[in-house]
Design a protein around this motif. Structure first.
Motif, short mmCIF file in Angstrom:
data_model
loop_
_atom_site.label_atom_id
_atom_site.label_comp_id
_atom_site.label_asym_id
_atom_site.label_seq_id
_atom_site.Cartn_x
_atom_site.Cartn_y
_atom_site.Cartn_z
N LEU A 1 15.59 -39.83 -14.00
CA LEU A 1 15.61 -38.80 -13.21
C LEU A 1 14.16 -38.61 -12.92
O LEU A 1 13.84 -38.29 -11.80
N ALA A 2 13.13 -38.37 -13.81
CA ALA A 2 11.75 -37.97 -13.74
C ALA A 2 10.90 -39.07 -12.51
O ALA A 2 10.43 -38.66 -11.89
N VAL A 3 11.24 -40.31 -12.65
CA VAL A 3 10.56 -41.24 -12.16
C VAL A 3 11.06 -41.30 -10.65
O VAL A 3 10.14 -41.15 -9.75
N PRO A 4 12.40 -41.68 -10.17
CA PRO A 4 12.81 -41.40 -9.06
C PRO A 4 12.67 -40.24 -8.19
O PRO A 4 12.56 -40.27 -7.02
N LEU A 5 12.84 -39.01 -9.06
CA LEU A 5 12.89 -37.66 -8.04
C LEU A 5 11.22 -37.38 -7.82
O LEU A 5 10.99 -36.85 -6.86
N PHE A 6 10.46 -37.59 -8.63
CA PHE A 6 9.09 -37.22 -8.57
C PHE A 6 8.00 -38.72 -8.61
O PHE A 6 7.28 -38.61 -9.43
N PRO A 7 8.29 -39.49 -7.56
CA PRO A 7 7.66 -40.88 -7.55
C PRO A 7 6.04 -40.77 -7.55
O PRO A 7 5.53 -41.29 -8.39
N ALA A 8 5.62 -39.82 -6.78
CA ALA A 8 4.16 -39.70 -6.56
C ALA A 8 3.55 -39.25 -7.91
O ALA A 8 2.59 -39.65 -8.33
N ALA A 9 4.14 -38.09 -8.50
CA ALA A 9 3.62 -37.59 -9.61
C ALA A 9 3.69 -38.59 -10.92
O ALA A 9 2.93 -38.51 -11.68
N ALA A 10 4.86 -39.18 -10.83
CA ALA A 10 4.86 -40.37 -11.97
C ALA A 10 3.84 -41.33 -12.00
O ALA A 10 3.35 -41.50 -12.77
N ALA A 11 3.46 -41.70 -10.75
CA ALA A 11 2.57 -43.04 -10.85
C ALA A 11 1.22 -42.13 -10.99
O ALA A 11 0.21 -42.98 -11.66
N GLU A 12 1.19 -41.01 -10.63
CA GLU A 12 -0.26 -40.16 -11.09
C GLU A 12 -0.60 -39.93 -12.38
O GLU A 12 -1.45 -40.05 -12.90
N PHE A 13 0.48 -39.31 -12.97
CA PHE A 13 0.47 -39.14 -14.56
C PHE A 13 0.68 -40.33 -15.29
O PHE A 13 0.45 -40.20 -16.63
N ALA A 14 1.12 -41.42 -14.87
CA ALA A 14 1.27 -42.62 -15.59
C ALA A 14 0.17 -43.15 -16.58
O ALA A 14 0.58 -43.19 -17.76
N PRO A 15 -1.10 -42.86 -16.22
CA PRO A 15 -2.12 -43.25 -17.25
C PRO A 15 -2.20 -42.14 -18.45
O PRO A 15 -2.44 -42.67 -19.43
N VAL A 16 -1.81 -41.04 -18.22
CA VAL A 16 -1.93 -40.11 -19.23
C VAL A 16 -0.82 -40.58 -20.21
O VAL A 16 -1.06 -40.36 -21.43
N ILE A 17 0.26 -40.60 -19.60
CA ILE A 17 1.52 -40.74 -20.43
C ILE A 17 1.50 -42.07 -21.27
O ILE A 17 1.75 -42.07 -22.32
N VAL A 18 0.69 -43.09 -20.33
CA VAL A 18 0.71 -44.37 -21.26
C VAL A 18 -0.29 -44.26 -22.54
O VAL A 18 -0.15 -44.77 -23.45
N VAL A 19 -1.39 -43.50 -22.44
CA VAL A 19 -2.16 -43.21 -23.54
C VAL A 19 -1.66 -42.51 -24.66
O VAL A 19 -1.48 -42.72 -25.76
#
Length: 511
Positions: free
Chosen positions: A266-284
């Protein structure tokens, strides 16, 4: 044949019939619950057998208007990710139900609620993995908190009510934030002229990046609490410690996968730009979860709490692979959900067998058990080795894919995450050493080894861990079929190869 609705209806009906068993007929209630869990497994096998690789992304689709004016539907469909998690849930439920049998007797109360709640949660989890209407997903996401609350609060340790309330409050807070995001997402569809909660309609929306950020955070908070991800994790060790071992197994091994499923489906396909933008923080945050959970597991004196902290570390690996946003990482994460479920259920169930014999969950009350209970020690060691991802057991491939997929995008994170692998060997082998090896305690000699029913409980888990470890291709192919279209929604530039093919060819020509 509405196969997906039938899959949900079977455990739901089983829950009702189990609850209606007359008081004092505990054995009948157990038999009804196990029979319906096996029926659900049979239907799940029939559903997955109809799944075709390379066909439509969502298959066996069922869509009926629920509240037509608002665009709300009873919409179900199965993809590769959902198929894998449906299989995990269908396999785990009868195993957990059989493991619950002696626990229900030990509680000295009518066990029918014990089993009815388990089947109710199974039906809700099936619905979450199949829902293709976002509001329907939200409803079951929240509804499953109620039976889980009672499963933790009614049966278990002395602090079970505190653990159940903490679980409920944490997850209710995340769910309320998610509800605001669901409403905001619906408003976006209204503004686009197509009021709908259908996932396919919402994915097609062109949502401004600024709006995506807020909506993504609303969904992600709920999923991060459910998973759980550091720093939203503190409810899980308490719930794992105070719930009965089989309840803890189902909670950590199956129910919590709804959170990580929501991230990737849900989160990745619904909000792809935001998922890519927040990915580094979530990876941490994922890397912190991996190391933090492993370090705290090492210091635990309570076996169930120890396994709870190991799950926090493992969920860190799952989230890491998802937000590496590479196909290899996402495939590894989904496979990790399956393998973590199997190994964690095995660990909790076996610890439950130990607690039923010694009436203690403290590590210090065990020691030298392998001399008296060699079968119990053997399966405990096998489950532990699976938890630390020893090749060729099933968890090895999923952990390898997550690390490899993460290395493509975040090399430093992948390197730090490998510390969690080393720490896993430390906490698992140390737990085994303290409980099974060394001098035999004076009161251990009379401890009985595994019986036939207990062997029947753990045998399917051992067989599946070995089968997926040696023959993973079928499972990986099904998962890949769902991962590919999901990541296609995210516009992430592929990293350059570590070694350029053209450069390598030129070096060969020079030689």
């Amino acid at each position: 044949m509405p196969w997906l609705t039938l899959l949900i209806a079977a455990p739901a009906l089983g829950a009702v019939l189990t609850a209606l068993v007359p008081a004092g007929r505990g054995t009948l209630a157990k038999q009804v619950a196990i029979a319906f869990s096996l029926l659900s497994l049979a239907i799940a096998i029939a559903v997955i057998a109809q799944f075709e690789l390379g066909a439509d992304r969502y298959q066996l689709v069922e869509q009926q208007a629920w509240i037509d004016a608002l665009g709300i539907y009873w919409a179900l469909g199965i993809d590769g990710i959902g198929a894998a998690l449906i299989a995990l849930t269908a396999v785990a439920t009868p195993i957990v139900a059989m493991a619950m049998w002696p626990e229900a007797e030990a509680e000295k109360r009518d066990p029918k609620a014990f089993f009815a709640l388990l089947l109710a949660v199974e039906a809700l989890i099936f619905t979450a993995f199949l829902a293709k209407d976002v509001l329907l997903f939200y409803i079951v996401f929240e509804a499953m908190l109620i039976p889980l609350y009672f499963m933790i609060g009614m049966y278990g340790g002395p602090q079970r009510r505190y653990a159940a309330l903490k679980f409920l409050l944490y997850n209710l807070f995340g769910g309320l934030v998610m509800l605001a995001a669901v409403i905001g997402l619906y408003v976006q569809s209204v503004d686009a002229g197509n009021a709908s909660f259908l996932l396919t309609d919402l994915v097609a929306l062109d949502i401004p990046v600024e709006t995506q950020r807020w909506l993504f955070l609303g969904f992600m908070l709920a999923f991060a609490i459910k998973a759980p991800l550091w720093p939203f994790h503190t409810w899980l060790p308490d719930a794992a410690a105070e719930a009965t071992p089989s309840n803890a197994a189902f909670l950590s091994g199956v129910a919590d996968k709804v959170g990580t499923f929501g991230m990737i489906a849900l989160a990745v396909p619904l909000f792809p730009a935001a998922a890519a933008e927040f990915a580094p923080v979530i990876v941490v945050l994922a890397v912190i979860s991996i190391v933090y959970g492993a370090l705290l597991a090492i210091g635990q004196t309570d076996m169930k709490r120890l396994i709870g902290y190991t799950s926090i570390s493992h969920f860190g690996f799952i989230v890491l692979g998802i937000f590496a946003l590479t196909e290899r990482g996402a495939t590894g994460s989904t496979l990790y959900m399956i393998n973590h479920g199997l190994s964690t259920i095995a660990l909790f169930v076996i610890v439950g067998f130990m607690i039923s014999r010694r009436r203690s969950r403290l590590v210090a009350d065990y020691g030298g058990m392998q001399k008296t209970t060699p079968k119990l020690a053997g399966v405990f060691l096998f489950a532990g080795l699976s938890g630390l991802a020893l090749p060729p057991l099933s968890t090895f491939l999923s952990e390898f894919l997550v690390i490899a997929g993460t290395f493509e995008q975040y090399r430093a994170a992948a390197v730090i995450a490998t510390v969690g692998i080393v720490l896993a060997a430390l906490y698992i082998l140390w737990l085994y050493q303290r409980t099974m090896t060394g001098p035999e305690r004076a009161d251990i000699g009379a401890t009985r080894d595994l019986g036939r029913r207990e062997i029947a409980v753990v045998t399917p888990l051992i067989a599946l861990i070995l089968a997926i470890g040696f023959f993973p291709r079928t499972v990986v192919d099904v998962i890949d079929d769902g991962v590919g279209p999901t990541l296609a929604e995210v516009d992430v530039e592929a990293p350059p190869p570590l070694v350029s093919v053209t450069d390598h060819a030129a070096e060969g020509n020079d030689e």
